[in-house]
Design an enzyme around this catalytic site. Structure first.
Site, mmCIF file in Angstrom:
data_model
loop_
_atom_site.group_PDB
_atom_site.id
_atom_site.type_symbol
_atom_site.label_atom_id
_atom_site.label_comp_id
_atom_site.label_asym_id
_atom_site.label_seq_id
_atom_site.Cartn_x
_atom_site.Cartn_y
_atom_site.Cartn_z
ATOM 1 N N LYS A 176 55.207 95.786 9.545
ATOM 2 C CA LYS A 176 54.681 94.282 9.816
ATOM 3 C C LYS A 176 53.620 94.547 11.281
ATOM 4 O O LYS A 176 52.418 94.717 11.160
ATOM 5 C CB LYS A 176 55.805 93.304 9.973
ATOM 6 C CG LYS A 176 55.938 92.281 8.757
ATOM 7 C CD LYS A 176 54.784 92.240 8.116
ATOM 8 C CE LYS A 176 55.206 90.826 7.319
ATOM 9 N NZ LYS A 176 54.663 90.621 6.091
ATOM 10 N N PHE A 179 58.457 82.145 -1.001
ATOM 11 C CA PHE A 179 58.629 80.868 -0.092
ATOM 12 C C PHE A 179 57.996 79.979 0.409
ATOM 13 O O PHE A 179 57.582 79.235 0.278
ATOM 14 C CB PHE A 179 60.267 81.485 0.937
ATOM 15 C CG PHE A 179 60.416 80.153 1.681
ATOM 16 C CD1 PHE A 179 60.935 78.811 1.445
ATOM 17 C CD2 PHE A 179 60.426 80.795 2.836
ATOM 18 C CE1 PHE A 179 61.196 77.840 2.608
ATOM 19 C CE2 PHE A 179 60.872 79.117 4.339
ATOM 20 C CZ PHE A 179 61.521 78.325 3.641
ATOM 21 N N THR A 223 59.428 89.291 -5.851
ATOM 22 C CA THR A 223 59.769 88.033 -5.015
ATOM 23 C C THR A 223 59.756 87.252 -5.201
ATOM 24 O O THR A 223 60.685 86.663 -4.973
ATOM 25 C CB THR A 223 60.648 88.973 -3.757
ATOM 26 O OG1 THR A 223 58.807 88.804 -2.830
ATOM 27 C CG2 THR A 223 60.845 90.718 -3.718
ATOM 28 N N LEU A 228 50.421 86.073 3.889
ATOM 29 C CA LEU A 228 51.694 85.660 3.850
ATOM 30 C C LEU A 228 52.496 86.711 2.503
ATOM 31 O O LEU A 228 54.076 86.275 2.430
ATOM 32 C CB LEU A 228 51.951 84.119 3.103
ATOM 33 C CG LEU A 228 51.021 82.975 3.923
ATOM 34 C CD1 LEU A 228 51.140 81.994 3.223
ATOM 35 C CD2 LEU A 228 51.132 83.639 4.931
ATOM 36 N N ASP A 281 50.009 86.623 -6.851
ATOM 37 C CA ASP A 281 51.237 87.124 -6.034
ATOM 38 C C ASP A 281 51.399 87.815 -7.563
ATOM 39 O O ASP A 281 51.173 87.790 -8.451
ATOM 40 C CB ASP A 281 52.582 85.983 -6.506
ATOM 41 C CG ASP A 281 53.316 86.555 -5.749
ATOM 42 O OD1 ASP A 281 54.424 86.851 -6.317
ATOM 43 O OD2 ASP A 281 54.421 85.680 -4.706
ATOM 44 N N ASN A 282 52.678 89.609 -7.164
ATOM 45 C CA ASN A 282 53.068 89.904 -8.145
ATOM 46 C C ASN A 282 53.855 89.608 -8.535
ATOM 47 O O ASN A 282 54.745 90.243 -9.351
ATOM 48 C CB ASN A 282 52.904 91.456 -7.825
ATOM 49 C CG ASN A 282 53.682 91.743 -6.652
ATOM 50 O OD1 ASN A 282 54.944 90.908 -6.554
ATOM 51 N ND2 ASN A 282 53.616 92.951 -5.462
ATOM 52 N N TYR A 315 60.703 97.390 7.002
ATOM 53 C CA TYR A 315 59.310 95.995 6.994
ATOM 54 C C TYR A 315 59.108 95.871 8.755
ATOM 55 O O TYR A 315 57.497 95.569 8.487
ATOM 56 C CB TYR A 315 60.778 95.316 6.337
ATOM 57 C CG TYR A 315 60.581 93.023 7.330
ATOM 58 C CD1 TYR A 315 59.314 92.840 5.985
ATOM 59 C CD2 TYR A 315 60.553 92.792 7.701
ATOM 60 C CE1 TYR A 315 58.942 92.192 6.073
ATOM 61 C CE2 TYR A 315 60.073 91.618 8.524
ATOM 62 C CZ TYR A 315 59.433 90.880 7.328
ATOM 63 O OH TYR A 315 59.002 89.692 7.274
ATOM 64 N N ASP A 333 48.311 92.477 -7.409
ATOM 65 C CA ASP A 333 49.090 93.025 -5.868
ATOM 66 C C ASP A 333 47.906 92.946 -5.341
ATOM 67 O O ASP A 333 47.026 93.836 -5.333
ATOM 68 C CB ASP A 333 49.911 94.589 -6.345
ATOM 69 C CG ASP A 333 50.590 94.603 -5.372
ATOM 70 O OD1 ASP A 333 49.863 94.803 -4.562
ATOM 71 O OD2 ASP A 333 51.701 95.697 -5.810
ATOM 72 N N THR A 353 61.540 80.895 9.634
ATOM 73 C CA THR A 353 61.464 80.545 8.759
ATOM 74 C C THR A 353 62.832 79.758 7.779
ATOM 75 O O THR A 353 63.060 80.238 7.127
ATOM 76 C CB THR A 353 60.090 80.017 8.094
ATOM 77 O OG1 THR A 353 59.067 79.928 8.993
ATOM 78 C CG2 THR A 353 59.764 78.821 7.453
#
Length: 322
Positions: A154, A12, A36, A78, A32-33, A150, A57, A180
């Site tokens: 982070k 996104f 998602t 990101l 991007d892998n 998560y 990855d 967001t």
């Protein structure tokens, strides 16, 4: 021409960043892998011209040997599942991308002399005991629960950023991003805005967890992307953590009622038990972003929801999944 790397490019936030950078005339490499992220998010960008996509990855050690990354001057890291639905179903992948993957990107920045923005999260504050939250607050995070993969990953990513800045003077900037949203969110994403808008357009009852009194601060994606771009550009932000979010706070129940009103939906509201460790309040202090970046959000929740509802309705009526 500056070469910019965007990890999580098919996600996104990543796909919006790619679009913004290409519109500015930049050369962009996207990684991007597709765990998602959706390849469809990149379908309007022509691979091989100003944009090059690499399916891999970022935690893979071979990523540092990719010839396409030679000459990179900016890195937007990101990549990561961001919705509880996805990171709770992929906990080890989530930990890996935000720790090992972050170290790989910081090492790339060190070797290439590139600037790097790391997308951290308001979840670094956990279920906060201080409200609103500024960057000095150390948070109230449960390490033994379903959100820890998560939240704590982070936070450890931020530690890697600290070490690379202080040991190697890598020009790293950390963005703690708050909720967001826009029409670009997958309708099966599981986050509150995508859930509410999808349910309202379908005429289903909107699912509110708890009594809906918990609060969030929602930032439209255009404002978030602008904040991240300024964070990259400003030398004063090197080695800094900065909240990027809208300081206007809303209860979840108010958001549900607003979506129903703006969509003209006959939907009602269905209340379900509150998930474990769900934060009760969330609102950023953005004084640092205003001072360092000259940034503050411009798009109100109501305007952002109007845009999101309109785009979701158009896609769903056309038989496409948002």
């Amino acid at each position: 021409m500056n070469k910019t790397l965007v990890t999580g490019a098919a996600g996104f936030l990543g796909s919006h960043m790619v679009a913004k950078l290409l519109a500015e005339g930049r050369q962009v490499v996207g990684i991007d892998n597709l765990s998602t992220g959706k390849a469809d998010n990149l379908r309007t960008f022509s691979d091989g011209g100003a944009f090059v996509f690499i399916g891999c990855d970022v935690a893979d050690p071979e990523v540092l040997r990719l010839p396409e990354l030679e000459g990179v001057t900016e890195i937007y890291h990101l990549a990561s599942p961001a919705s509880p639905k996805f990171y709770q179903s992929r906990p080890f992948e989530t930990i890996e991308v935000n720790t090992t993957g972050t170290k790989r990107m910081l090492e790339l920045a060190r070797l290439s002399g590139a600037k790097i923005v790391y997308s951290s999260t308001s979840e670094a504050y956990g279920d906060p005991l201080v409200h609103p939250q500024d960057e000095r607050y150390r948070g109230n995070v449960n390490t033994w629960g379903p959100r820890a993969c998560y939240d704590e990953a982070k936070r450890l990513g931020e530690v890697f950023c600290y070490e690379y800045f202080h040991r190697y003077r890598v020009r790293v900037k950390v963005a703690r991003i708050f909720n967001t949203y826009s029409a670009g969110l997958r309708n099966d994403d599981g986050r509150v805005i995508s859930n509410f808008v999808t349910q309202a357009i379908a005429g289903d009852d909107l699912t509110v967890y708890g009594d809906g009194s918990q609060t969030r601060s929602f930032c439209y994606v255009d404002d978030t992307i602008r904040g991240l771009r300024l964070l990259m550009e400003k030398d004063a932000a090197d080695g800094e953590i900065v909240n990027i979010g809208n300081p206007v706070e809303h209860t979840i129940l108010h958001v549900a009622e607003t979506v129903i009103r703006l969509s003209g939906s006959p939907s009602g509201i269905r209340f379900l038990p509150l998930p474990e460790d769900d934060p009760k309040v969330r609102r950023p202090v953005i004084a640092k972003a205003e001072a360092l970046l000259g940034w503050k959000p411009e798009i109100s929740l109501e305007e952002g929801l109007r845009r999101t509802i309109s785009a979701y309705r158009e896609r769903m009526q056309g038989g496409m999944r948002p």
